[in-house]
Design a protein around this motif. Structure first.
Motif, PDB file in Angstrom:
ATOM      1  N   ASP A   1      -8.632   8.801   2.553  1.00 18.99           N
ATOM      2  CA  ASP A   1      -7.814   7.903   1.747  1.00 18.99           C
ATOM      3  C   ASP A   1      -7.934   8.218   0.253  1.00 18.99           C
ATOM      4  O   ASP A   1      -8.270   7.360  -0.557  1.00 18.99           O
ATOM      5  CB  ASP A   1      -8.227   6.456   2.016  1.00 18.99           C
TER       6      ASP A   1
ATOM      7  N   ARG B   1     -14.606   0.093   4.500  1.00 16.18           N
ATOM      8  CA  ARG B   1     -15.340   1.362   4.387  1.00 16.18           C
ATOM      9  C   ARG B   1     -16.847   1.142   4.322  1.00 16.18           C
ATOM     10  O   ARG B   1     -17.623   1.851   4.966  1.00 16.18           O
ATOM     11  CB  ARG B   1     -14.879   2.117   3.139  1.00 16.18           C
TER      12      ARG B   1
ATOM     13  N   LEU C   1      -5.275   5.038  -6.953  1.00 15.67           N
ATOM     14  CA  LEU C   1      -4.802   3.707  -7.311  1.00 15.67           C
ATOM     15  C   LEU C   1      -5.885   2.905  -8.032  1.00 15.67           C
ATOM     16  O   LEU C   1      -5.605   2.179  -8.989  1.00 15.67           O
ATOM     17  CB  LEU C   1      -4.335   2.950  -6.062  1.00 15.67           C
ATOM     18  N   LEU C   2      -7.123   3.039  -7.573  1.00 16.25           N
ATOM     19  CA  LEU C   2      -8.233   2.344  -8.236  1.00 16.25           C
ATOM     20  C   LEU C   2      -8.350   2.794  -9.690  1.00 16.25           C
ATOM     21  O   LEU C   2      -8.501   1.982 -10.604  1.00 16.25           O
ATOM     22  CB  LEU C   2      -9.546   2.589  -7.495  1.00 16.25           C
TER      23      LEU C   2
ATOM     24  N   ILE D   1      -5.752  -5.544  -1.643  1.00 16.34           N
ATOM     25  CA  ILE D   1      -5.789  -4.239  -0.981  1.00 16.34           C
ATOM     26  C   ILE D   1      -7.101  -3.522  -1.293  1.00 16.34           C
ATOM     27  O   ILE D   1      -7.754  -2.971  -0.403  1.00 16.34           O
ATOM     28  CB  ILE D   1      -4.580  -3.379  -1.408  1.00 16.34           C
ATOM     29  N   MET D   2      -7.504  -3.539  -2.556  1.00 21.74           N
ATOM     30  CA  MET D   2      -8.747  -2.872  -2.960  1.00 21.74           C
ATOM     31  C   MET D   2      -9.951  -3.480  -2.253  1.00 21.74           C
ATOM     32  O   MET D   2     -10.804  -2.766  -1.730  1.00 21.74           O
ATOM     33  CB  MET D   2      -8.939  -2.993  -4.471  1.00 21.74           C
TER      34      MET D   2
ATOM     35  N   HIS E   1      -9.945  -2.726   1.496  1.00 27.70           N
ATOM     36  CA  HIS E   1     -10.219  -1.311   1.734  1.00 27.70           C
ATOM     37  C   HIS E   1     -11.710  -0.990   1.620  1.00 27.70           C
ATOM     38  O   HIS E   1     -12.295  -0.392   2.516  1.00 27.70           O
ATOM     39  CB  HIS E   1      -9.432  -0.472   0.720  1.00 27.70           C
TER      40      HIS E   1
ATOM     41  N   ALA F   1       1.242   3.792  -3.229  1.00 25.04           N
ATOM     42  CA  ALA F   1       0.858   5.186  -3.023  1.00 25.04           C
ATOM     43  C   ALA F   1       2.002   6.127  -3.417  1.00 25.04           C
ATOM     44  O   ALA F   1       1.774   7.195  -3.975  1.00 25.04           O
ATOM     45  CB  ALA F   1       0.467   5.417  -1.566  1.00 25.04           C
TER      46      ALA F   1
ATOM     47  N   THR G   1      -5.608   8.676  -1.786  1.00 21.20           N
ATOM     48  CA  THR G   1      -4.609   7.914  -2.537  1.00 21.20           C
ATOM     49  C   THR G   1      -5.213   6.629  -3.081  1.00 21.20           C
ATOM     50  O   THR G   1      -4.933   6.231  -4.217  1.00 21.20           O
ATOM     51  CB  THR G   1      -3.405   7.574  -1.636  1.00 21.20           C
ATOM     52  N   TRP G   2      -6.056   5.980  -2.277  1.00 21.46           N
ATOM     53  CA  TRP G   2      -6.646   4.714  -2.695  1.00 21.46           C
ATOM     54  C   TRP G   2      -7.467   4.894  -3.963  1.00 21.46           C
ATOM     55  O   TRP G   2      -7.421   4.060  -4.872  1.00 21.46           O
ATOM     56  CB  TRP G   2      -7.511   4.143  -1.569  1.00 21.46           C
ATOM     57  N   HIS G   3      -8.212   5.976  -4.062  1.00 23.55           N
ATOM     58  CA  HIS G   3      -9.024   6.209  -5.260  1.00 23.55           C
ATOM     59  C   HIS G   3      -8.151   6.443  -6.487  1.00 23.55           C
ATOM     60  O   HIS G   3      -8.498   6.020  -7.593  1.00 23.55           O
ATOM     61  CB  HIS G   3      -9.988   7.376  -5.035  1.00 23.55           C
TER      62      HIS G   3
ATOM     63  N   THR H   1       0.835  -1.207   0.000  1.00 28.34           N
ATOM     64  CA  THR H   1       0.000   0.000   0.000  1.00 28.34           C
ATOM     65  C   THR H   1       0.866   1.253   0.000  1.00 28.34           C
ATOM     66  O   THR H   1       0.614   2.199  -0.751  1.00 28.34           O
ATOM     67  CB  THR H   1      -0.945  -0.006   1.213  1.00 28.34           C
TER      68      THR H   1
END
Length: 198
Positions: free
Chosen positions: A104, A72, A110-111, A64-65, A68, A27, A106-108, A23
């Motif tokens: 988060d 949520r 990455l998606l 990870i996706m 996560h 990122a 950063t996660w979006h 992760t």
């Protein structure tokens, strides 16, 4: 005299360490630019240790996706069991989902990057589609449970509402990333209310 023996980390602990390292590296430098060697180095492990827990980089990204979004969505949907008033619960669920977008971002990113990779690679696409289907199933179950708990007749089938909620989350994340002021704090909750109000 020998010193105290160090406890060998469990498989679950090693797996967690790899996920956290991946992760962080994703990122920092993006998915496409990250190798398993980068992830192993970040985790302080060998590449073999990574391979013994994950099939490869794609498996890591998808894990990870999935982890996560499940966390949520669970945080957002448990509010329907915590609050008796449907309007309050819906507003709070929206607030929690928007808070997740903010905490988060950063996660979006990455998606979106992985979605772009999947659109050009059938193997990646297949893995992403499979995980998203599992995710939609989990969100569908949570919506069905919340509706039954509050006696709500949903305007759409729960599985279709699950798609809408996920798409709304992703879309609002993009818009908020571009212009935070364009997505007010109550917007997610306001839209959810429109979806569940008789």
């Amino acid at each position: 005299m020998t010193g105290p023996q160090r406890r060998r980390p469990s498989r679950a602990e090693t797996r967690r360490r790899i996920i956290d390292a991946a992760t962080a590296v994703f990122a920092r430098q993006g998915i496409a630019a990250t190798s398993l060697n980068d992830i192993a180095a970040e985790a302080g492990l060998t590449k073999g240790a990574v391979y013994s827990n994950f099939a490869g980089r794609d498996d890591l990204v998808l894990t990870i996706m999935e982890e996560h979004i499940v966390v949520r969505m669970e945080r957002a949907t448990t509010v329907f069991a915590e609050l008796a008033d449907l309007d309050e619960a819906t507003a709070e669920a929206g607030a929690r989902l928007l808070e997740g977008i903010d905490s988060d971002a950063t996660w979006h990113r990455l998606l979106l990057e992985y979605w772009g990779l999947a659109m050009r690679n059938p193997t990646v696409h297949s893995g992403l589609a499979e995980r998203r289907a599992r995710l939609r199933k989990a969100v569908t179950a949570a919506i069905s449970k919340a509706a039954a708990l509050h006696g709500v007749d949903l305007p759409l089938a729960p599985e279709h509402l699950a798609v809408v909620v996920l798409a709304l989350s992703n879309g609002l994340a993009v818009e908020r990333g571009v212009d935070p002021a364009a997505v007010p704090p109550t917007l997610f909750g306001d839209v959810l209310k429109l979806l569940v109000t008789p």
